[in-house]
Design an enzyme around this catalytic site. Structure first.
Site, mmCIF file in Angstrom:
data_model
loop_
_atom_site.group_PDB
_atom_site.id
_atom_site.type_symbol
_atom_site.label_atom_id
_atom_site.label_comp_id
_atom_site.label_asym_id
_atom_site.label_seq_id
_atom_site.Cartn_x
_atom_site.Cartn_y
_atom_site.Cartn_z
ATOM 1 C CG ASP A 1 17.880 13.718 -71.554
ATOM 2 O OD1 ASP A 1 17.806 12.339 -71.039
ATOM 3 O OD2 ASP A 1 18.381 14.855 -71.571
ATOM 4 C CG HIS B 1 12.880 6.186 -77.962
ATOM 5 N ND1 HIS B 1 14.147 6.361 -77.881
ATOM 6 C CD2 HIS B 1 13.018 4.883 -78.902
ATOM 7 C CE1 HIS B 1 14.270 4.977 -78.658
ATOM 8 N NE2 HIS B 1 13.914 4.200 -78.517
ATOM 9 C CG HIS C 1 16.260 9.621 -72.600
ATOM 10 N ND1 HIS C 1 17.094 10.246 -73.142
ATOM 11 C CD2 HIS C 1 15.359 9.205 -73.882
ATOM 12 C CE1 HIS C 1 17.530 9.880 -74.160
ATOM 13 N NE2 HIS C 1 16.558 8.927 -74.852
#
Lengths: 364, 405
Positions: A284, A237, A280
């Protein structure tokens, strides 16, 4: 009487003068000169050191048969060729990598440790900020808006093919890297709230079914297609949010600062929301941002700074994807200008008035 | 050559032809050197000269002036200071010699010719900047050590958080002595690099680069280590007990680690939690890149040897199950990219300036880079010299009295 210059004769031989002589001018002895180029002059300078009028005589007597062709740079040469087929290849590459990522997520899902046996790792951001459930939807909405904006902007670009090619290539490469990092080490789920689909343990048909579901949903949680866990390092994302923002900013006029600001806000809010939703780990997101921005800047610097291509000390070419880069950007010789045009151009024949015919021009 | 003032008409005519102005030879048939010198612009305004000339006699007058200066220098070689400078005139055409006033007598005012100062070296030494880079690297090392100590407190215990699944660990079982090999390789590479560095001619520039890159890599490492803590990669780890706020003991640990260089061999590294990303990989990769970059290309044997040392070291880290695979991969990626990025920027003048097409200028450390590299012009050549100048003692040489006194 026109002026004549005997170039390079006498004691000023060290100064190379471009010997341009007007036509039909005559030297005192009635000799005619043709237009000499500097190259010829160079050769003749060496001979004129013995200088004097006698050599001028000799020069004049030779018929200048050895003309040198001066290559005039072709102004019509297209420095930004479209080459849609290369864009097609880039698109195929990106699609392939997306599918590979999906397959990899399915594989990794089988290996994610249980929530109970492997609790979420300690994360600094999670320590400070508690989970907000609806934040991830915000991130995904922002992502979709940014992708939509970029798509619309891309349609209006004049050099669609080049910009599109770059976007597909970068996206493909980033997802490829993501496959690698996802696969080699599997992080546990970042939060106890995450519901992971049950593992299928070798049931290939179910796996394929899942893959198709994920692709059709675009990998978004909102479409309920992504119930699989394990794809944490690094965040896809974040990649999309950052990459679309970078492209939007790069391929739009500098004066639209408010547009850039809005997109930046969308992107930043989206990234923060990923973390706030505890979807996340912080690492990350940080790694994803780092890799995306560096790759984008690296690629575009290589493409825009022309001196780098011929420089022997260009370490940027040490990357593994350099051959692909050369393939895509070989014929692009200048920075892609920020010009826009209507996506569909009306063919001119629609508007040609068929009444008027210019017989001499239009007759077959 | 005779002075212009003494030229005869034939010599004037010959000079005219030589200078490429044969159109005047007819009109000047009766002019000798003296008359030549007396020519002024006004003479060319009226016939018969206005008919032959195309530029108002300007070119001819320039050449006469040049002649006059040449002869003036010839005549006054030992007397005049600096001679005459050809000053670019304002207005008509460049390079027109300044007239000195009286035609036949020369004014004795000296004109200063600015002599360009000796060229600055394109590779200035600037040890000050290297010292700053060294300080930066030291700060980053200390900061990393403090961070490891902080992170150690947060590492989940082995029971609650088992090692994460890792593909390499699934395929290869743990080899006990592998980590020692890795550390020995690392120390060897660092020593080789240090030796090579002392032999370089442009030590300060290269050293500055090394310290800056190493410092930045360790700074990034601090960040990634801190924000998310990975569990220990293997059950074989013996992590030191947690101290829970005992500052003194923590300080002692930090100092012990710095003293040991962060290596397990020296027994200084008992702390866990510094996994993402691997500092050992950074050192192995970076020293190899620097060794390769700043040594002659034909030493391919040497390069291969260092490459093998580096690669074996990295594989051994994984074999020893001391780091996850992703730690090593990310470390390699970040190190190589930063190295290539920095060196490309340093070698291309076009990238040292901020511009629209220079995306490299958007990194956060661009200003530091400019500070370090702005005076370095071009690619640092691979020149070598002994670190200290070796002169044989004087008594063994014959003395040349006239030179050596």
């Amino acid at each position: 009487m026109a002026t004549t210059h005997l170039c390079g004769e006498g004691d000023s031989a060290d100064v190379l003068n471009m010997c341009v002589v007007e036509d039909n001018c005559k030297l005192p002895n009635g000799l005619e000169h043709t237009i000499l180029t500097a190259v010829e002059e160079d050769r003749k300078v060496k001979r004129t050191k013995r200088g004097g009028l006698s050599l001028g005589l000799r020069k004049g007597n030779q018929k200048h048969r050895d003309y040198i062709k001066i290559p005039v740079p072709d102004s019509k040469n297209n420095r930004l060729p479209l080459e849609w087929w290369k864009t097609g290849i880039a698109f195929v590459y990106a699609t392939f990598n997306l599918i590979l990522t999906t397959v990899m997520i399915t594989v990794v899902h089988e290996r994610v440790p249980d929530k109970e046996s492997s609790p979420p790792l300690p994360d600094k951001f999670f320590d400070y900020i508690d989970r907000v459930p609806w934040a991830f939807s915000v991130a995904e909405i922002n992502g979709m808006v940014l992708v939509g904006l970029w798509f619309v902007q891309w349609l209006f670009l004049r050099y669609k093919a080049i910009a599109g090619r770059r976007f597909f290539f970068l996206m493909g490469t980033l997802y490829l890297y993501r496959c690698v990092t996802m696969y080699i080490t599997t992080l546990p789920v970042p939060g106890m709230h995450m519901t992971c689909a049950p593992k299928v343990y070798g049931d290939s048909q179910a796996k394929v079914h899942r893959i198709l579901q994920l692709i059709s949903g675009g990998g978004l949680s909102m479409t309920s297609s992504n119930l699989m866990c394990g794809d944490f390092l690094y965040s896809g994302h974040t990649v999309m949010l950052t990459l679309t923002y970078l492209f939007i900013k790069e391929y739009s006029p500098r004066s639209l600062w408010w547009y850039h600001l809005i997109c930046w806000l969308l992107s930043a809010v989206g990234v923060v929301c990923i973390l706030v939703a505890h979807e996340h780990y912080s690492v990350d997101v940080v790694v994803a941002y780092f890799i995306t921005s560096r790759l984008f800047w690296w690629y575009h610097t290589m493409a825009n700074v022309q001196e780098l291509r011929s420089s022997p000390h260009n370490y940027l070419m040490n990357t593994w994807w350099n051959p692909m880069f050369s393939f895509f950007e070989k014929n692009v010789q200048t920075q892609v200008p920020c010009t826009f045009s209507w996506p569909i151009s009306w063919p001119p024949s629609c508007f040609k008035n068929s009444c008027k015919r210019y017989t001499m021009v239009q007759s077959p | 050559m005779k002075k212009v003032a003494q030229w005869s008409t034939e010599e004037v005519s010959q000079w005219l032809t030589e200078e490429g102005m044969p159109e005047y030879s007819e009109s000047f048939q009766h002019l000798n050197g003296q008359d030549l010198l007396k020519l002024t612009k006004a003479d060319f305004q009226s016939p018969p000269l206005s008919l032959v000339t195309s530029d108002g006699g300007r070119q001819l007058l320039d050449k006469i002036e040049t002649l006059r200066i040449e002869h003036h220098i010839e005549a006054h070689k030992n007397g005049h200071a600096n001679g005459h400078a050809i000053v670019a005139a304002d207005g008509d055409g460049g390079g027109k010699a300044k007239r000195n006033g009286v035609l036949n007598g020369f004014r004795k005012d000296a004109v200063q010719i600015p002599i360009p100062e000796p060229e600055r070296s394109p590779y200035p030494v600037e040890w000050g900047k290297t010292a700053i880079a060294f300080l930066y690297a030291v700060c980053c090392f200390v900061f990393t050590t403090v961070m490891i100590s902080v992170v150690h407190e947060r590492v989940p215990s082995m029971e609650t958080d088992p090692p994460l699944p890792d593909k390499f660990f699934d395929i290869f079982d743990r080899v006990e002595w592998a980590f020692s090999i890795c550390e020995i390789n690392g120390m060897l590479l660092v020593a080789l690099w240090l030796l090579q560095w002392t032999l370089l001619k442009y030590k300060s520039i290269v050293g500055r680069r090394f310290f800056f890159i190493v410092g930045t890599l360790y700074l990034y490492r601090c960040i990634t280590m801190y924000i998310t803590t990975l569990p220990v990669p293997g059950r074989h780890f013996k992590c030191a007990p947690k101290l829970f706020g005992d500052w003194e003991a923590q300080m002692r640990r930090v100092l012990k680690m710095i003293a040991g260089g962060g290596l397990s061999i020296t027994g200084s590294h008992h702390m866990c939690g510094d996994y993402l990303y691997s500092g050992h990989t950074v050192m192995l990769t970076l020293t190899y890149l620097f060794i390769k970059e700043y040594s002659p290309k034909r030493f391919w044997c040497y390069h291969w040897f260092c490459w093998i040392l580096s690669a074996v070291g990295i594989v051994c880290i994984l074999l020893a199950h001391d780091h996850y695979t992703v730690d090593v991969v990310v470390a390699y990626y970040i190190t190589t990219r930063l190295f290539w990025w920095y060196h490309t920027m340093a070698n291309q003048q076009a990238l040292k300036e901020t511009s629209q097409s220079n995306f490299f200028s958007r990194v956060w450390w661009y200003r530091f880079f400019q500070y370090f590299e702005q005076n370095v012009q071009g690619i640092v050549p691979r020149n070598y010299e002994l670190p200290f100048s070796w002169r044989p003692p004087r008594w063994s040489q014959t003395k040349y009295t006239r030179i050596d006194t």
